[in-house]
Write an enzyme that holds these catalytic residues in place. Structure first.
Site, short mmCIF file in Angstrom:
data_model
loop_
_atom_site.label_atom_id
_atom_site.label_comp_id
_atom_site.label_asym_id
_atom_site.label_seq_id
_atom_site.Cartn_x
_atom_site.Cartn_y
_atom_site.Cartn_z
CG ASP A 209 -1.94 1.05 1.26
OD1 ASP A 209 -2.77 1.04 0.35
OD2 ASP A 209 -1.94 1.89 2.18
CD GLU B 45 -2.08 2.26 -3.64
OE1 GLU B 45 -3.09 2.92 -3.88
OE2 GLU B 45 -1.46 2.37 -2.55
#
Ligand code: NOJ
Length: 551
Positions: A212, A273
């Site tokens: 993330d 990401e």
């Protein structure tokens, strides 16, 4: 240790190069205990469905203990499971059963920030300014009289300042919600802790991690002002020399993570990401760093042939420089579902988080979504499927305000509804909500499902030969069986304006018609699979993709 029984043609340690990975938003996938929230038991009960769909792996959104201030991206303990989702024992069973079916399992790690309820942050709040406990985060004195103004002018991704003041007067940094304090990655203790967390899950048999906010972990310690306005905060992701997005220092972290992943006999993988400016993604995928990354340029691209061609070319060329495979993705838990996007006048993603309030034509959006899915699955080599896109689900744009949970809703002063509309629990069976989301009589799902989803259940899809589910299954089967689709070869061929035509391997063509006119199909070709009906006289209608065998 993972031991999948089904491997693709590539060497076992590079299964990820051509994998189709299914994103499980666990809270909304399947509810095994009937409390209205998805969980591991529900996921286990649907693994056969995923194996039959034909994907290679699943990526599970954060399942750790969390106050759910940001849907679980506010983790309070990285070595356990949220009680609503199950236990570590359930996780072990899930891993064993998924591996038995040949499905790899990727988790979501959230290293940029923790929950404000995480023990470290609670210790930091209790400790004085300048203490080692505060050093794990980014605490600073404020500006102005009595330090009453935030240390700089940065804006948070969900709205408002990136700074929140603590009772003793210092401020802490959070690029997202105040409940998500940012960690200080210059701190050796933070680095060591995450290396240990990675090992914890790898030892349990997890095959990899989606990282993330991979592009946000390193910050300029000087924390200089940006001079940006609130709404350009995400656009700032593309800015050169930015003090917190895509800084060169971040790559050192990933080099040390790669050593850990490679230390396992069946090497583990990382998916980034990372929202970065064109050309920068490849830096994350150098051979000593991460394995793959989401292709947000493709997700955000308007469904127009020339724009798609540009993104496809750039992706393949850029990533080839570092030997990394391309990936393709149309939807995820942060963006409006693509059936809805493609039914709008502007089919691209233009504003941060979502384009709300634009009318959509769902029949058109569905036709285009089918064409886009077949295009995505025909491109080399990796792809992501967001749960429910294989059922043809659309964005639920009319959720009552009272049920909205995305922090964006509150943080934007009730002006941006946020991402709940793509997170509505899946419909599995039956004619009325909860559509089999709970496996027995259950509480209402945590977000209400539209009544119209009775025609979108997995059961209804299964019964219809022409459904979205059957299209995905057939395309995934073709990917496994057709040598042209399994390899990495790709070549453009000439085609009329508004259309795409490319060859995979030898003799397999993909034609995509995004113009408003039917186009003739290449001579001497026979269709293998099409996203919609073909014209009687061998023409490809608008908003349709076809894969052809070409002699
Ligand atoms: C990206 C995740 O996909 C999103 O859901 C989350 O809100 C932010 N990162 C912050 O963790």
């Amino acid at each position: 240790m993972s031991n999948p029984t089904r491997t693709n043609d590539a060497a076992n340690d590079s299964w990820w190069r051509s994998a189709v990975i299914y994103q499980v938003y666990i809270r909304s996938f399947a509810d095994g205990d009937g409390d209205g929230t998805g969980d591991i038991a529900g996921l286990r009960s649907r693994l056969q469905y995923l194996a039959y769909l034909g994907v290679d792996a699943i990526w599970i959104n954060p399942w750790y203990p969390s106050p759910l201030a940001d849907g679980g991206y506010d983790v309070s303990d990285f070595r356990d499971i949220h009680p609503a989702y199950g236990t570590l024992e359930d996780a072990r069973k899930l891993l064993a059963e998924a591996h038995q079916l040949g499905l790899r399992v990727i988790l979501d790690i959230v290293p940029n920030h923790v929950s404000d309820q995480h023990a470290w942050f609670q210790q930091a709040l209790a400790a004085p300014p300048g203490s080692p406990e505060r050093e794990r985060f980014v605490f600073r004195d404020g500006r102005g009289e009595g330090g009453s103004l935030p240390p700089n002018d940065w804006y948070a991704a969900f709205g408002g300042s990136t700074w929140t003041r603590t009772p003793d007067g210092q401020w802490y940094l959070h690029l997202f919600a105040p409940e998500q304090p940012d960690l200080n990655w210059d701190n050796a203790g933070v680095r060591a802790e995450f290396e240990s967390i990675l090992r914890f899950w790898f030892d349990l048999g997890v095959d990899g991690f989606r990282i993330d906010v991979a592009h946000g972990m390193a910050k300029d310690p000087a924390l200089p002002d940006l001079g940006l306005t609130e709404f350009s905060v995400i656009a700032g992701e593309g800015q050169e020399g930015h003090p917190h997005w895509d800084r060169d220092d971040v790559h050192d972290i990933f080099r040390s993570w790669r050593v850990i992943a490679d230390s396992y006999p069946d090497p583990r993988v990382f998916v980034a990401e990372a929202h970065v400016r064109p050309g920068r993604l490849a830096d994350y995928l150098r051979p000593d760093q991460l394995h793959t990354a989401f292709n947000f340029d493709f997700l955000k691209c308007a469904l127009e042939a020339d724009k798609l061609r540009e993104v496809i070319d750039r992706t393949i060329t850029d990533l080839a420089k570092v030997g990394a495979p391309a990936t393709w993705v149309l939807s995820n838990h942060d963006e409006a579902r693509h059936v809805t996007r493609y039914g709008r006048a502007h089919t691209g993603v233009t504003t941060p988080m979502r384009d709300q309030g634009h009318s959509t034509d769902l029949a058109l959006g569905t036709r285009r979504a089918r064409a886009a899915a077949l295009l995505m699955l025909a491109l080399p080599v990796g792809a992501y499927i967001y749960q429910g896109e294989e059922l043809g689900l659309y964005e639920v744009e009319d959720l009552p305000e009272s049920v909205l949970q995305d922090p964006t809703w509150e943080r934007s002063g009730h002006t941006v509804r946020g991402r709940d509309g793509c997170r509505v629990p899946l419909p599995w069976t039956g004619d009325t909500p909860p559509f089999g989301f709970g496996t027995f009589v259950s509480a209402a799902p945590w977000l209400p499902q539209p009544d119209a989803w009775k025609s979108y259940t997995a059961e209804a899809n299964q019964a219809d030969r022409t459904s979205m589910l059957q299209l995905y299954r057939s395309a995934l089967r073709l990917r496994r069986t057709n040598p042209g689709l399994r390899g990495e070869e790709f070549r453009w061929l000439d085609s009329p304006p508004g259309t795409l035509l490319f060859e995979r391997g030898t003799g397999l063509l993909c034609a995509v018609n995004l113009s408003d006119q039917p186009i003739p199909l290449p001579d001497a070709s026979s269709p293998l699979i099409a996203s919609g009906p073909l014209g009687k006289d061998g023409v490809l209608p608008p908003d349709t993709t076809v894969l052809l065998h070409w002699d």
